[in-house]
Scaffold this motif. Structure first.
Motif, PDB file in Angstrom:
ATOM      1  N   UNK A   1       0.836  -1.194   0.000  1.00 32.03           N
ATOM      2  CA  UNK A   1       0.000   0.000   0.000  1.00 32.03           C
ATOM      3  C   UNK A   1       0.878   1.253   0.000  1.00 32.03           C
ATOM      4  N   UNK A   2       0.235   2.402   0.133  1.00 33.18           N
ATOM      5  CA  UNK A   2       0.962   3.676   0.133  1.00 33.18           C
ATOM      6  C   UNK A   2       1.811   3.803   1.396  1.00 33.18           C
ATOM      7  N   UNK A   3       2.935   4.517   1.302  1.00 31.24           N
ATOM      8  CA  UNK A   3       3.545   5.085   0.093  1.00 31.24           C
ATOM      9  C   UNK A   3       4.211   3.991  -0.741  1.00 31.24           C
ATOM     10  N   UNK A   4       4.458   4.288  -2.014  1.00 27.55           N
ATOM     11  CA  UNK A   4       5.063   3.315  -2.917  1.00 27.55           C
ATOM     12  C   UNK A   4       6.333   3.878  -3.535  1.00 27.55           C
ATOM     13  N   UNK A   5       7.396   3.108  -3.396  1.00 27.05           N
ATOM     14  CA  UNK A   5       8.674   3.447  -4.010  1.00 27.05           C
ATOM     15  C   UNK A   5       8.868   2.586  -5.255  1.00 27.05           C
ATOM     16  N   UNK A   6       9.572   3.078  -6.256  1.00 31.72           N
ATOM     17  CA  UNK A   6       9.856   2.218  -7.411  1.00 31.72           C
ATOM     18  C   UNK A   6      10.623   0.966  -6.955  1.00 31.72           C
ATOM     19  N   UNK A   7      10.029  -0.231  -7.123  1.00 29.75           N
ATOM     20  CA  UNK A   7      10.675  -1.462  -6.642  1.00 29.75           C
ATOM     21  C   UNK A   7      11.602  -2.044  -7.701  1.00 29.75           C
ATOM     22  N   UNK A   8      12.484  -1.207  -8.238  1.00 31.19           N
ATOM     23  CA  UNK A   8      13.209  -1.550  -9.462  1.00 31.19           C
ATOM     24  C   UNK A   8      14.049  -2.807  -9.317  1.00 31.19           C
ATOM     25  N   UNK A   9      14.752  -2.950  -8.205  1.00 26.00           N
ATOM     26  CA  UNK A   9      15.636  -4.105  -8.057  1.00 26.00           C
ATOM     27  C   UNK A   9      14.844  -5.401  -7.970  1.00 26.00           C
ATOM     28  N   UNK A  10      13.712  -5.373  -7.280  1.00 26.25           N
ATOM     29  CA  UNK A  10      12.883  -6.578  -7.200  1.00 26.25           C
ATOM     30  C   UNK A  10      12.274  -6.901  -8.564  1.00 26.25           C
ATOM     31  N   UNK A  11      11.868  -5.887  -9.315  1.00 26.45           N
ATOM     32  CA  UNK A  11      11.347  -6.118 -10.661  1.00 26.45           C
ATOM     33  C   UNK A  11      12.407  -6.762 -11.549  1.00 26.45           C
ATOM     34  N   UNK A  12      13.659  -6.344 -11.381  1.00 22.03           N
ATOM     35  CA  UNK A  12      14.746  -6.934 -12.157  1.00 22.03           C
ATOM     36  C   UNK A  12      14.878  -8.422 -11.856  1.00 22.03           C
ATOM     37  N   UNK A  13      14.739  -8.782 -10.595  1.00 22.38           N
ATOM     38  CA  UNK A  13      14.760 -10.205 -10.236  1.00 22.38           C
ATOM     39  C   UNK A  13      13.585 -10.937 -10.871  1.00 22.38           C
ATOM     40  N   UNK A  14      12.399 -10.335 -10.825  1.00 22.63           N
ATOM     41  CA  UNK A  14      11.217 -10.998 -11.379  1.00 22.63           C
ATOM     42  C   UNK A  14      11.350 -11.202 -12.884  1.00 22.63           C
ATOM     43  N   UNK A  15      11.965 -10.252 -13.562  1.00 30.49           N
ATOM     44  CA  UNK A  15      12.203 -10.422 -14.992  1.00 30.49           C
ATOM     45  C   UNK A  15      13.093 -11.640 -15.241  1.00 30.49           C
ATOM     46  N   UNK A  16      14.095 -11.810 -14.414  1.00 32.13           N
ATOM     47  CA  UNK A  16      14.975 -12.972 -14.537  1.00 32.13           C
ATOM     48  C   UNK A  16      14.243 -14.262 -14.172  1.00 32.13           C
ATOM     49  N   UNK A  17      13.384 -14.189 -13.161  1.00 30.13           N
ATOM     50  CA  UNK A  17      12.631 -15.387 -12.775  1.00 30.13           C
ATOM     51  C   UNK A  17      11.728 -15.840 -13.919  1.00 30.13           C
ATOM     52  N   UNK A  18      11.106 -14.876 -14.601  1.00 30.20           N
ATOM     53  CA  UNK A  18      10.284 -15.229 -15.769  1.00 30.20           C
ATOM     54  C   UNK A  18      11.145 -15.896 -16.843  1.00 30.20           C
ATOM     55  N   UNK A  19      12.313 -15.318 -17.116  1.00 27.18           N
ATOM     56  CA  UNK A  19      13.166 -15.871 -18.164  1.00 27.18           C
ATOM     57  C   UNK A  19      13.636 -17.278 -17.816  1.00 27.18           C
ATOM     58  N   UNK A  20      13.862 -17.545 -16.535  1.00 28.04           N
ATOM     59  CA  UNK A  20      14.346 -18.866 -16.123  1.00 28.04           C
ATOM     60  C   UNK A  20      13.230 -19.900 -16.122  1.00 28.04           C
ATOM     61  N   UNK A  21      12.023 -19.486 -15.690  1.00 31.25           N
ATOM     62  CA  UNK A  21      10.959 -20.456 -15.423  1.00 31.25           C
ATOM     63  C   UNK A  21       9.821 -20.423 -16.422  1.00 31.25           C
ATOM     64  N   UNK A  22       9.680 -19.321 -17.172  1.00 33.82           N
ATOM     65  CA  UNK A  22       8.544 -19.171 -18.062  1.00 33.82           C
ATOM     66  C   UNK A  22       7.264 -18.785 -17.350  1.00 33.82           C
ATOM     67  N   UNK A  23       7.331 -18.443 -16.065  1.00 33.55           N
ATOM     68  CA  UNK A  23       6.132 -18.079 -15.298  1.00 33.55           C
ATOM     69  C   UNK A  23       5.650 -16.698 -15.744  1.00 33.55           C
ATOM     70  N   UNK A  24       4.514 -16.665 -16.440  1.00 38.09           N
ATOM     71  CA  UNK A  24       4.005 -15.420 -17.010  1.00 38.09           C
ATOM     72  C   UNK A  24       3.636 -14.405 -15.942  1.00 38.09           C
ATOM     73  N   UNK A  25       3.354 -14.869 -14.729  1.00 35.64           N
ATOM     74  CA  UNK A  25       3.000 -13.925 -13.658  1.00 35.64           C
ATOM     75  C   UNK A  25       4.171 -13.009 -13.332  1.00 35.64           C
ATOM     76  N   UNK A  26       5.374 -13.541 -13.355  1.00 40.40           N
ATOM     77  CA  UNK A  26       6.552 -12.724 -13.052  1.00 40.40           C
ATOM     78  C   UNK A  26       6.729 -11.630 -14.098  1.00 40.40           C
ATOM     79  N   UNK A  27       6.548 -11.971 -15.371  1.00 39.42           N
ATOM     80  CA  UNK A  27       6.670 -10.958 -16.422  1.00 39.42           C
ATOM     81  C   UNK A  27       5.560  -9.926 -16.309  1.00 39.42           C
ATOM     82  N   UNK A  28       4.338 -10.369 -15.974  1.00 34.62           N
ATOM     83  CA  UNK A  28       3.220  -9.430 -15.839  1.00 34.62           C
ATOM     84  C   UNK A  28       3.500  -8.404 -14.748  1.00 34.62           C
ATOM     85  N   UNK A  29       4.019  -8.850 -13.617  1.00 34.74           N
ATOM     86  CA  UNK A  29       4.351  -7.920 -12.537  1.00 34.74           C
ATOM     87  C   UNK A  29       5.443  -6.955 -12.987  1.00 34.74           C
ATOM     88  N   UNK A  30       6.479  -7.501 -13.637  1.00 37.57           N
ATOM     89  CA  UNK A  30       7.618  -6.688 -14.057  1.00 37.57           C
ATOM     90  C   UNK A  30       7.200  -5.628 -15.061  1.00 37.57           C
TER      91      UNK A  30
END
Length: 674
Positions: free
Chosen positions: A200-229
């Motif tokens: 919830x608020x306040x919200x900071x850009x979660x850039x580093x976690x998004x970077x991990x999720x992008x990698x998790x999608x690439x490794x696993x094919x889990x579309x949810x990770x890419x959708x969040x990223x």
């Protein structure tokens, strides 16, 4: 009459030079006087772009009555947290332990020996919202220090125990795919499916976690990770946290929908977002992602680059005495600026007569807007920028911080390589050359300015070295790899501790403080330890020196369980852990510069997590492991796609390389951890 801060180089300290408070900078003079007079220390820590720091300064530090109380009962010390992250980290730990929260401005009460016994963040001048007035706090603390020494001693002892506990290395285990999977599930549970981001608020850009999720999608094919990223970046880009006129992102949003920002703009946020945006474009080829990312770089070039090529630290939240005044638009000012374009631009940017923030408008892209991209959007933006530029500008913090420049260099170099853009290549080389001029042997200074000689912290050395590695990938100039290796040697020589099996944030021989800080958390910026681990892993793969990887793995081992349980606190560590678990790969191209160009363009367009893309086009890469035994196979160029030590047959054409990279991008089948 100006106080002692008038001669300081920090813009933040100079902001307080005309306070009636008898401020000292941190140093022997202030600490010596506290010991001589046996007075408690009031330590105030903040930074130049901090809105609430300005508020407390206007309300309390500029008030003669409050200043008189401070001067009579305390030795008052001002610290720029961006110049001294060691002090900020040490005393923030204490404030969080004593109060349950932290932030800036930070107010800490210390014994003459520098040990904390009380503190907080912002204190108002009068009692309100359940908070005591600052003068009441000052009197109570000073009275307690004078009349209740046993109570002060107990608190000091508790803080000593806290520092001793956190200094211990906790035995850990190996980081595995299961660690990464649990971290993903933790992020998934807190994802805001409506607005993007987490919680919830306040919200900071979660850039580093998004970077991990992008990698998790690439490794696993889990579309949810890419959708969040992707969705989180898109929602931030549409919101008011994104500066739709000048480019770049503000520090954070005070609401859950990314509309109302805290208006300061920090170099480090935009540095991380630029690198992430380029990688997200590789994964999605979404043109909107590229547009937003390149506008971050244009803001960086236009407003944040020194004549020498260094990047400045921040733009203030305030101008004309009000937060956000520079960025807000009344409907009438908006209409007057755009004339015949105003009607379509109103819907495009969500402008209404009543406004969306205190009667004015924060420009954003409303989710329900039906208008398509205006045909003259570039002209509209240029007009708005021209009008806005005639306003009073927010204050610029023009100090140049090595660590943040290293992060920004990574962002610019990554964009230059992925987008194959000469403008960004030139910007990256200017900054890299500037940074190289401030490297002395195996060390870099923290603040890059004439006369500044303070050795940098762990994050400075690791971030600059990683930036040099990215420039090596971009230019294929061996000198940048060699510079990175030299700084990595400094990381090990000055910050690594064999007994602890960990990195410290300050170098050996640093000023003696009440503890030697070692902050493992990735906060607004990556921790020095996670950057150092990434640096050693990359160099281990490039050079074939396995000892470097083993040190990185040792440093990470104690964090295996925290990474899985608290992904939001370890975003960059998780990207580093992903590389540990899956290993590095490489696309190594050998041949002539012209022959390599086509293959490089193919490789740079693909999202390949933990992959190094580089070329040996002049024969200068002798002794670099990723080029060992490889040649152009009699043609203009050949590309070697390698996962760890295993390589495919050389690809001699663009289509052949595309096929190999597609196989490389296929998700890794799940397997049981042994």
């Amino acid at each position: 009459m100006p106080n002692r801060l008038a001669s300081e180089s920090s813009p933040y300290l100079r902001q307080h030079a005309d306070n009636p408070v008898d401020w000292y900078p941190w140093g022997p003079e202030a600490l010596g006087r506290a010991r001589e007079e046996q007075k408690p220390i009031l330590l105030s820590i903040g930074y130049a772009a901090c809105h609430w720091c300005h508020v407390m300064a206007h309300e309390s530090f500029e008030n003669a009555e409050t200043a008189a109380l401070m001067n009579a009962r305390f030795i008052n010390i001002k610290v720029d947290r961006e110049e001294r992250p060691d002090l900020d980290g040490i005393y923030m730990q204490a404030v969080q332990a004593m109060t349950g929260h932290g932030g800036w401005p930070m107010t800490v009460f210390l014994t003459p020996d520098g040990e904390p016994f009380g503190g907080g963040t912002y204190f108002p001048p009068d009692e309100r919202m359940g908070m005591p007035s600052f003068r009441r706090v000052l009197s109570a603390v000073a009275d307690s220090y004078a009349s209740r020494p046993e109570q002060i001693a107990r608190t000091v002892a508790t803080m000593r125990d806290l520092y001793a506990t956190t200094a211990r290395t906790v035995p850990g285990g190996a980081i595995t795919r299961e660690t990464l999977s649990r971290a993903f599930q933790g992020a998934l549970r807190t994802f805001d499916t409506t607005n993007g981001g987490f919680g919830h608020a306040p919200k900071f850009p979660p850039t580093m976690l998004l970077s991990f999720l992008l990698r998790h999608w690439a490794r696993t094919g889990d579309a949810r990770a890419l959708a969040i990223a992707h969705d989180t970046f898109a929602k931030m880009s549409a919101g008011g946290i994104h500066d739709h006129v000048g480019g770049g992102f503000h520090r954070y949003a005070v609401d859950a929908v990314w509309l109302v920002p805290h208006f300061e703009k920090m170099l480090y946020d935009n540095a991380l977002l630029a690198k992430y945006g380029a990688e997200l474009w590789q994964a999605t080829h979404d043109p909107a992602v590229r547009t937003t990312t390149e506008r971050v770089l244009r803001w960086l070039t236009r407003e944040m680059t020194s004549p020498q090529g260094g990047f400045y630290s921040s733009l203030d939240a305030d101008s004309e005495g009000h937060e956000g005044a520079f960025y807000l638009w009344s409907a009438s000012d908006f209409d007057r600026a755009l004339g015949k374009d105003a009607a379509v631009a109103r819907e495009w940017y969500g402008v209404t007569d009543g406004g969306n923030f205190e009667g004015s408008n924060i420009l954003h892209r409303p989710a329900d807007a039906s208008v398509s991209t205006p045909p003259h959007v570039a002209r509209i933006r240029a007009h708005l920028y021209s009008v806005r530029s005639r306003r009073e500008w927010p204050g610029l913090d023009d100090k140049i911080v090595a660590a943040w420049n290293g992060l920004a260099l990574r962002g610019v170099a990554t964009c230059a390589r992925i987008f194959s853009d000469e403008e960004w290549l030139e910007l990256a080389l200017r900054n890299a050359t500037f940074l190289a001029e401030h490297v002395h042997g195996d060390s870099v200074t923290r603040i890059l300015a004439p006369g500044r000689t303070t050795r940098g912290f762990l994050e400075d050395h690791a971030a600059v070295a990683l930036g040099f590695l990215d420039v090596w990938q971009l230019t294929h100039d061996r000198a940048w790899l060699d510079r990175a290796r030299t700084l990595a040697g400094g990381v090990l020589a000055h910050f690594w501790d064999d007994a602890a099996g960990a990195f410290y944030d300050v170098p050996a021989g640093h000023e003696a403080l009440i503890t030697r800080p070692r902050d493992q958390y990735d906060n607004a910026t990556p921790s020095g330890s996670s950057l150092a681990a990434e640096l050693l892993l990359q160099l281990a793969y490039v050079t074939g020196d396995g000892a470097l990887a083993r040190k990185a793995e040792t440093a990470a081992a104690a964090l295996a369980e925290p990474l899985a349980r608290h992904p939001h606190a370890f975003g960059h560590w998780l990207t580093t852990a992903d590389a540990m678990v899956h290993g590095y790969s490489a696309v190594s191209i050998v041949g002539s510069a012209n022959g390599a160009r086509t293959l490089l363009d193919v490789a740079n367009a693909a999202f390949l997590p933990s992959a190094l893309v580089t070329a040996n086009v002049d024969g200068s890469q002798d002794g670099v492991a990723v080029f060992a035994g490889r040649d152009a196979r009699g043609g203009p160029a050949a590309a070697y796609v390698c996962r760890g030590p295993v390589c495919d047959a050389p690809a001699l054409t663009g289509p052949d390389l595309e096929q190999q990279l597609q196989r490389m991008q296929d998700p890794v089948p799940a397997r049981t951890e042994s």
